[in-house]
Design a protein around this motif. Structure first.
Motif, mmCIF file in Angstrom:
data_model
loop_
_atom_site.group_PDB
_atom_site.id
_atom_site.type_symbol
_atom_site.label_atom_id
_atom_site.label_comp_id
_atom_site.label_asym_id
_atom_site.label_seq_id
_atom_site.Cartn_x
_atom_site.Cartn_y
_atom_site.Cartn_z
ATOM 1 N N UNK A 1 0.868 -1.182 0.000
ATOM 2 C CA UNK A 1 0.000 0.000 0.000
ATOM 3 C C UNK A 1 0.902 1.228 0.000
ATOM 4 N N UNK A 2 0.475 2.263 -0.708
ATOM 5 C CA UNK A 2 1.357 3.416 -0.853
ATOM 6 C C UNK A 2 0.544 4.705 -0.885
ATOM 7 N N UNK A 3 1.246 5.814 -0.608
ATOM 8 C CA UNK A 3 0.670 7.145 -0.702
ATOM 9 C C UNK A 3 1.759 8.082 -1.210
ATOM 10 N N UNK A 4 1.434 8.828 -2.259
ATOM 11 C CA UNK A 4 2.351 9.788 -2.849
ATOM 12 C C UNK A 4 1.658 11.139 -2.926
ATOM 13 N N UNK A 5 2.406 12.215 -2.684
ATOM 14 C CA UNK A 5 1.842 13.559 -2.789
ATOM 15 C C UNK A 5 2.960 14.542 -3.086
ATOM 16 N N UNK B 1 6.305 10.418 0.140
ATOM 17 C CA UNK B 1 5.971 9.055 -0.250
ATOM 18 C C UNK B 1 6.012 8.153 0.965
ATOM 19 N N UNK B 2 5.046 7.259 1.062
ATOM 20 C CA UNK B 2 5.032 6.299 2.156
ATOM 21 C C UNK B 2 4.516 4.959 1.646
ATOM 22 N N UNK B 3 4.819 3.911 2.375
ATOM 23 C CA UNK B 3 4.451 2.578 1.925
ATOM 24 C C UNK B 3 4.204 1.687 3.132
ATOM 25 N N UNK B 4 3.529 0.582 2.882
ATOM 26 C CA UNK B 4 3.401 -0.507 3.844
ATOM 27 C C UNK B 4 3.466 -1.804 3.056
ATOM 28 N N UNK B 5 4.382 -2.678 3.440
ATOM 29 C CA UNK B 5 4.636 -3.921 2.701
ATOM 30 C C UNK B 5 4.371 -5.107 3.612
ATOM 31 N N UNK C 1 4.772 -6.693 8.920
ATOM 32 C CA UNK C 1 4.624 -5.654 7.899
ATOM 33 C C UNK C 1 5.686 -4.593 8.139
ATOM 34 N N UNK C 2 6.305 -4.137 7.066
ATOM 35 C CA UNK C 2 7.290 -3.060 7.121
ATOM 36 C C UNK C 2 6.650 -1.817 6.522
#
Length: 847
Positions: A360-364, A383-387, A394-395
């Motif tokens: 999951x990701x978020x970019x702005x 930018x952020x993520x969850x893997x 989860x990282x």
């Protein structure tokens, strides 16, 4: 071949030869069989005057294009033109044409698409490509039924459809509003004040794009003089189903699970959990408190009003805030006695866990901005993520970069199975202070926990702890200190917890919400609310409820605390009688109240009691109307105050298919326009109470969810005697902000027996059909021309069909008998003129 003696009518059943190849070849072949139907079994006087051609072949539909609702297994697709044709190998058979546009909506797996075969120059799917698919058309219900093996379809869940079936809706304009008017008089000072406030959203939909503008306003006189109208936000967004994400352009608020929220102008792209099946979706914030009188609750964030509503005296719990809201919320409770409660709440995020293998990701990117649409600071990117590493770990993390402010975060989430879920992260910030000309650097540490204890009937909805060093700054804190020297509030420590517990044996329920926020440069904020509730029986009285709510709020300079006690019991069929007591620093009140639900649209509540200042009374009434929800309230305190308020929540939706005024939607949110075929006053509903179609046969329901299989139906219990629904349920899975459109087939008019006579004195053949001017079948001719007709309206025109076409025309009288059911109409059927002739037997879009 089977045959019967006597007059006969031939039916043909075409067998299909199917060859199945497994490890051993097996051939199954059914030959063509002819059946003859013995018409002697029919109680018909004239056996030679019979038209059963429409029933002569099983599942046969004449070649042509028909408007049909498509049913795929247990779900429905919108009405669309469906073509039927006669295959070259057997002209006596009818075959449905599944067009490429329809196949895209079926939800077939992507891996199957290249292997599909097409007929008629690529216009129709060869269903023999996918063994096990069955297709059946039904003209009576204008439906196409498709049965598709689940192995061919994308993942589905209860009430959730795959992206291929999502509907972007139609073009339209919308306006949603929330208005609140109040007049108040302070008896001791003699001062009068009048206030009108509101907020809402206006916009338009262009295919998959949603263009929106949020507004908020306040006008006042007396003690609240002033006038203000603000367009607080301009933005556009759309869904990107293939990415499982939402793209937003314009003014937005950062939605992040790692960094604090702030306002900016630019663009963002983020994974949208709402696109996931319901059981995989996330968390939405809630606001709790206690109102001393009838009150208005305003929830805002960084100056923008997100939500406002009227609440009655006592505890309130607001749970329908948009789940995209994150960060700190400002809550203002305006009491009708003139007092105001203000506090802040932190919206908590559940521990950051992601399904194994998913990202999951978020970019702005953009520039920070304020309510006046002025940009502040330099360009930034985030930018952020969850893997999801595996089933347990989860990282997650992210980075925010700009010329003056930078931050990085990294964390781990762990599924502890029966112990719950836990996450921990560290955030480091670097801020270049323009006034002090130095760089501040610090760290922040956050620990989050969530757990449901089903075996103990309890749930820790969220628990979190966060500690920030003195030189750590979030982006919002940096902007406040850089561009608004009057604002201070560098976060130090934060605790928050939300806990539910049900004691099954004793029938006791408990709810606790606690927030603590301390700062390096000002006093700490503390707020808690504890609610206990228990149902019990006492003698012959059943289902009594005793509830106690204790609350406290402190900002260092002022402490506001108190208790609210309520004892209620059912009274009558739909009423509730209660005793209420409120204790706080400024006053003690005791009152008796009565609540009653008039129907599923209306309710009211009245209270009367005393306080230190003397007698006090209050009341409120709420009505969920077809075009708006209206609430009125009044309060009176002897030697203290008098107040009266009215709130209205509603909206307007206008499209090329029509429009309607309606009850409110969450600002600019998803809605469904329902068409009842020009018939007014038809009761339709989503998941809430019914609303009725307007004079043009249009209604809008707003209780629909994004990316969720929504059902809307006609409330048959409230349908009048002069209307009949041939289909009463429709379905739609809509993308966020869409204006969906669905149509019901309604036959409007009276019902009665009639006898139809031809010009030569004879009768139409047995089995002929009667079609009204809207091409709806309203009756089938029986023996001697008798027919039970629906949809009878004065002066209406109907046509009688046999041999596959309209043969004659019936004109209903201009004056109909008052009691049609007690009369039999004699209707001559006149010869059709060529200009009025209607060839198709059903609704047709042309061959």
């Amino acid at each position: 071949m089977l045959a019967f003696k006597g007059g006969a009518y031939r039916f043909q059943l075409l067998g299909v030869c199917i060859v199945l190849f497994f490890s051993q070849s097996v051939a199954v072949c059914a030959t063509t069989e002819e059946f003859q139907f013995n018409t002697d079994v029919l109680d018909v006087n004239d056996r030679e005057n019979i038209d059963l051609g429409r029933f002569s072949r099983s599942n046969y539909i004449m070649p042509g294009t028909y408007g049909m609702v498509v049913h795929v297994n247990q779900s429905d697709l919108p009405e669309m033109p469906i073509e039927f044709y006669s295959p070259e190998f057997n002209p006596q058979e009818s075959q449905v044409c599944l067009s490429p546009e329809l196949v895209k909506l079926l939800g077939l797996k992507e891996s199957l698409m290249p292997s599909l075969s097409w007929l008629r120059d690529g216009k129709c799917l060869d269903i023999r490509t996918l063994k096990g698919i069955e297709a059946r058309g039904d003209l009576a219900s204008s439906s196409l039924y498709l049965s598709i093996p689940q192995a061919y379809l994308e993942y589905t869940a209860d009430n959730w459809e795959p992206p291929s079936r999502w509907d972007d809706g139609i073009f339209g304009l919308l306006l949603d509003y929330n208005l609140y008017a109040q007049t108040q008089k302070n008896v001791s000072s003699g001062q009068n004040s009048h206030t009108l406030s509101g907020n809402g959203t206006t916009g338009t939909n262009l295919q998959s794009w949603r263009l929106r503008a949020d507004w908020q306003s306040i006008m006042g006189s007396g003690g609240r003089a002033g006038r203000k109208l603000e367009w607080s936000r301009y933005y556009a967004y759309r869904a990107l189903p293939k990415l499982g994400a939402k793209l937003t352009l314009g003014e937005d608020y950062l939605s992040s699970g790692v960094f604090d929220s702030f306002r900016f102008t630019g663009a963002s792209l983020r994974s949208d959990d709402n696109m996931l099946p319901p059981n995989l979706r996330g968390y939405a914030p809630e606001v709790v408190g206690v109102a001393r009188t009838n009150a208005k609750v305003i929830i805002s964030q960084q100056g923008r009003v997100l939500y406002q509503t009227q609440v009655a005296t006592g505890p309130f719990r607001i749970q329908d805030i948009n789940d995209a809201v994150s960060g700190q919320l400002n809550v203002r409770v305006e009491e009708q006695d003139g007092s105001v409660q203000e506090f802040t709440m932190n919206t908590a995020n559940i521990p950051y866990l992601t399904r194994p293998g998913m990202v999951r990701y978020k970019l702005a990117a953009g520039r920070p901005s304020d309510l006046e649409h002025r940009t502040q600071g330099s360009l930034f990117g985030i930018g952020e993520f969850s893997w999801g590493i595996n089933n347990g770990w989860s990282l997650y993390g992210g980075a925010l970069g700009g010329s003056d402010y930078n931050a990085m975060s990294l964390g781990l989430g762990r599924d502890l199975l029966w112990l719950g879920a836990l996450s921990f992260d560290v955030t480091q910030s670097w801020a270049q202070m323009p006034i002090e000309n130095r760089t501040l650097s610090g760290s922040s540490y956050k620990l989050s926990y969530s757990k449901s204890f089903e075996e103990y009937d309890s749930q820790i909805a969220f628990a979190g702890y966060r500690f920030s060093q003195e030189d750590f700054m979030s982006m919002s804190e940096y902007l406040d200190m850089s561009f608004d020297a009057s604002r201070r509030g560098k976060s130090k420590e934060m605790y928050t917890i939300s806990f539910n517990k049900h004691f099954r044996d004793s029938g006791l329920s408990a709810y606790l919400n606690y927030d603590h926020q301390s700062y390096w440069d000002r006093s700490a904020n503390d707020r808690y609310q504890l609610s206990l509730s228990r149902y019990f029986d006492l003698g012959r009285f059943r289902n009594l409820n005793l509830s106690l709510t204790a609350f406290s709020s402190s900002d260092g300079a002022r402490t506001d605390d108190g208790m609210y006690l309520s004892l209620s019991m059912p009274w009558g069929n739909s009423g509730t009688l209660s005793y209420n007591s409120t204790l706080n620093r400024n006053d003690n009140t005791n009152s008796v109240g009565y609540y009653n639900r008039i129907d599923d649209r209306s309710n009211y509540q009245i209270n009367a009691g005393n306080s230190r200042s003397g007698l006090n009374m209050s009341g409120n009434y709420t009505h969920y109307g077809d075009i708006a929800t209206v609430s009125t309230n009044a309060s009176y305190g002897a030697n203290s105050y008098r107040a009266f308020g009215v709130s209205t929540q509603g909206g307007m939706t206008l499209t090329a298919e029509g429009g309607a005024l309606h009850r409110s939607s969450f600002g600019g949110g998803t809605r469904l326009l329902l068409d009842t075929g020009g018939v007014a006053n038809i009761p339709v509903r989503g998941y809430g109470s019914s609303t009725r179609s307007n004079r043009w046969g249009k209604a809008v329901v707003v209780d629909v969810n994004n990316y969720y299989r929504n059902r809307a139906s006609i409330n048959l219990n409230e349908l009048g005697d002069k209307a009949e629904a041939t289909n009463s349920v429709v379905q739609a899975t809509l993308t966020e902000g869409a204006i969906g459109y669905r149509k019901f087939d309604i036959i409007s008019g009276d019902k009665a027996m009639a006898i139809i006579k031809l010009a030569d004195g004879g009768e139409p053949p047995f089995g002929a059909t009667v079609i009204n001017s809207r091409e709806q079948e309203v009756g089938i001719i029986n023996d001697s021309g008798s027919v039970y007709l629906s949809g009878i309206n004065a002066g209406a025109r109907m046509t009688v069909h046999w041999n596959g076409q309209a043969q004659c025309e019936v004109l209903l009288p201009q004056l109909l008998p008052e009691d049609l059911l007690m009369n039999t109409l004699l209707l001559p059927c006149h010869e059709l003129s060529s200009k009025n002739e209607i060839q198709p037997d059903t609704k047709s879009y042309g061959n």
